[in-house]
Design an enzyme around this catalytic site. Sequence first.
Site, PDB file in Angstrom:
ATOM      1  N   ASP A  85       0.844  -1.190   0.000  1.00 27.18           N
ATOM      2  CA  ASP A  85       0.000   0.000   0.000  1.00 27.18           C
ATOM      3  C   ASP A  85       0.892   1.257   0.000  1.00 27.18           C
ATOM      4  OD1 ASP A  85      -2.451   1.238   0.055  1.00 27.18           O
ATOM      5  OD2 ASP A  85      -2.852   0.871   2.178  1.00 27.18           O
ATOM      6  N   HIS A  86       0.287   2.430  -0.119  1.00 28.88           N
ATOM      7  CA  HIS A  86       0.982   3.729  -0.168  1.00 28.88           C
ATOM      8  C   HIS A  86       2.468   3.703   0.181  1.00 28.88           C
ATOM      9  CE1 HIS A  86      -2.747   6.114  -0.353  1.00 28.88           C
ATOM     10  NE2 HIS A  86      -3.246   5.143   0.387  1.00 28.88           N
ATOM     11  N   GLY A 182      -9.491   7.067   6.977  1.00 26.85           N
ATOM     12  CA  GLY A 182      -9.898   7.243   8.377  1.00 26.85           C
ATOM     13  C   GLY A 182     -11.405   7.356   8.506  1.00 26.85           C
ATOM     14  N   HIS A 209      -9.729   4.322  -2.510  1.00 28.32           N
ATOM     15  CA  HIS A 209      -9.126   4.283  -1.172  1.00 28.32           C
ATOM     16  C   HIS A 209     -10.114   4.853  -0.150  1.00 28.32           C
ATOM     17  CE1 HIS A 209      -4.692   3.475  -1.891  1.00 28.32           C
ATOM     18  NE2 HIS A 209      -5.212   3.429  -3.101  1.00 28.32           N
ATOM     19  N   GLY A 210      -9.763   4.696   1.126  1.00 25.41           N
ATOM     20  CA  GLY A 210     -10.604   5.292   2.168  1.00 25.41           C
ATOM     21  C   GLY A 210     -11.938   4.601   2.296  1.00 25.41           C
ATOM     22  N   SER A 212     -13.411   2.765   4.636  1.00 22.40           N
ATOM     23  CA  SER A 212     -14.159   2.636   5.893  1.00 22.40           C
ATOM     24  C   SER A 212     -15.256   3.683   5.991  1.00 22.40           C
ATOM     25  CB  SER A 212     -13.209   2.813   7.093  1.00 22.40           C
ATOM     26  OG  SER A 212     -12.222   1.814   7.071  1.00 22.40           O
ATOM     27  N   ASN A 231     -10.059  -0.334  -1.130  1.00 24.80           N
ATOM     28  CA  ASN A 231      -9.192  -0.484   0.045  1.00 24.80           C
ATOM     29  C   ASN A 231      -9.931  -0.215   1.358  1.00 24.80           C
ATOM     30  OD1 ASN A 231      -7.213  -0.713  -1.884  1.00 24.80           O
ATOM     31  ND2 ASN A 231      -5.900   0.892  -1.040  1.00 24.80           N
ATOM     32  N   VAL A 232      -9.754  -1.115   2.294  1.00 26.31           N
ATOM     33  CA  VAL A 232     -10.367  -0.941   3.622  1.00 26.31           C
ATOM     34  C   VAL A 232      -9.301  -1.162   4.692  1.00 26.31           C
ATOM     35  CG1 VAL A 232     -12.108  -1.787   5.238  1.00 26.31           C
ATOM     36  CG2 VAL A 232     -12.600  -1.773   2.786  1.00 26.31           C
ATOM     37  N   THR A 234      -9.184   1.220   8.251  1.00 28.22           N
ATOM     38  CA  THR A 234      -9.529   1.744   9.576  1.00 28.22           C
ATOM     39  C   THR A 234     -10.605   0.931  10.295  1.00 28.22           C
ATOM     40  OG1 THR A 234      -8.925   3.950   8.826  1.00 28.22           O
ATOM     41  CG2 THR A 234     -10.288   3.819  10.802  1.00 28.22           C
TER      42      THR A 234
HETATM   43  P1  13P Z   1      -9.446   3.425   5.386  1.00 23.31           P
HETATM   44  O1  13P Z   1      -8.432   3.219   6.454  1.00 23.31           O
HETATM   45  O2  13P Z   1     -10.113   4.754   5.452  1.00 23.31           O
HETATM   46  O3  13P Z   1     -10.426   2.284   5.316  1.00 23.31           O
HETATM   47  O4  13P Z   1      -8.651   3.421   3.993  1.00 23.31           O
HETATM   48  C1  13P Z   1      -7.798   2.370   3.704  1.00 23.31           C
HETATM   49  C2  13P Z   1      -6.974   2.692   2.521  1.00 23.31           C
HETATM   50  O5  13P Z   1      -7.385   3.387   1.637  1.00 23.31           O
HETATM   51  C3  13P Z   1      -5.636   2.093   2.452  1.00 23.31           C
HETATM   52  O6  13P Z   1      -4.920   2.518   1.346  1.00 23.31           O
END
Ligand code: 13P
Length: 280
Positions: A85-86, A182, A209-210, A212, A231-232, A234
């Site tokens: 990831d990133h 987050g 992404h993001g 959650s 992507n999940v 948090t």
């Molecule tokens: P969240 O933590 O918001 O679920 O996003 C995860 C993510 O995008 C990892 O790259």
Amino acid sequence: MSLVPVKDILDMAVEKNTSVIAFNAIDYNTIYSVCHAAENVGKPVLVMLYPEHHTLNRWIDPEGFAAAVKDVASTVSVPIGMHLDHCYDFNYIIRAIRAGFSCVMYDGSSLPIEENIANTRKVVDVANAFGVTVEAELGHVGFAAASEQSNLDLYTKPDVAADFIERSGCTSLAVAIGSAHGFYKETPHLQIERLAEINAATDAPLVLHGGSGIPNDQLEEAFVNGINKFNVGTEFLQLYLDTMGEFTRNLNGRWMLDFPTYLQGVLMEYLEKKMELSKF
Ligand code: 13P
């Protein structure tokens, strides 16, 4: 089936016009739960290492992560993909490739676009030589806590996306369409029209992404409009923490050695439900 290249799973998602879900994993419990939940629902899945979970938090390094994923994946029959990831660091990407990651994300989204393209190209040239594919990011998926998902200036522009993919050589592209990392302060609203425009402009699998806290109806729309990887992190890791707290408060004769199986049961229930969104 064990471990397969992430690209193979992305191709399956494109063919089915759906999205594979990629979960941030941090240890054996999370890796085991993701792979076995996938096995229980009969769907492919991706496990991701976020470099800071190693470098900052010291959960696990890429070699330990890769060994655990290979070991667990060899015990299930569904396709499992391993993704970095990133990452902002070229040398760390090389380290992950050597460890066996089949797809790496180079995140140059905070840089000026020409720099993002040039750096991504450099990573692509090296990664592809090892048969590894690259995810890039254009626009900027920021942090929910900073309300960055509502800043339209950071969104991916459809006309720029195709050119970026062509010139950078990336295989998949993370797009900014209203999500953020987050927990959200308010319910996010994905820009599905913009996503559809980006999707029409390129054949590359698009990544959201993001994950959650995005409502399921929005995710369903996103998945049929070009999102092939989702992507999940948090909410999955928060569930880990909550379960740890709940377990220690209500021991009822159990002790620490009983914790992993208990945790894995709770995580797998959540994961299997989440994977219903993936229409493989
Ligand atoms: P969240 O933590 O918001 O679920 O996003 C995860 C993510 O995008 C990892 O790259």
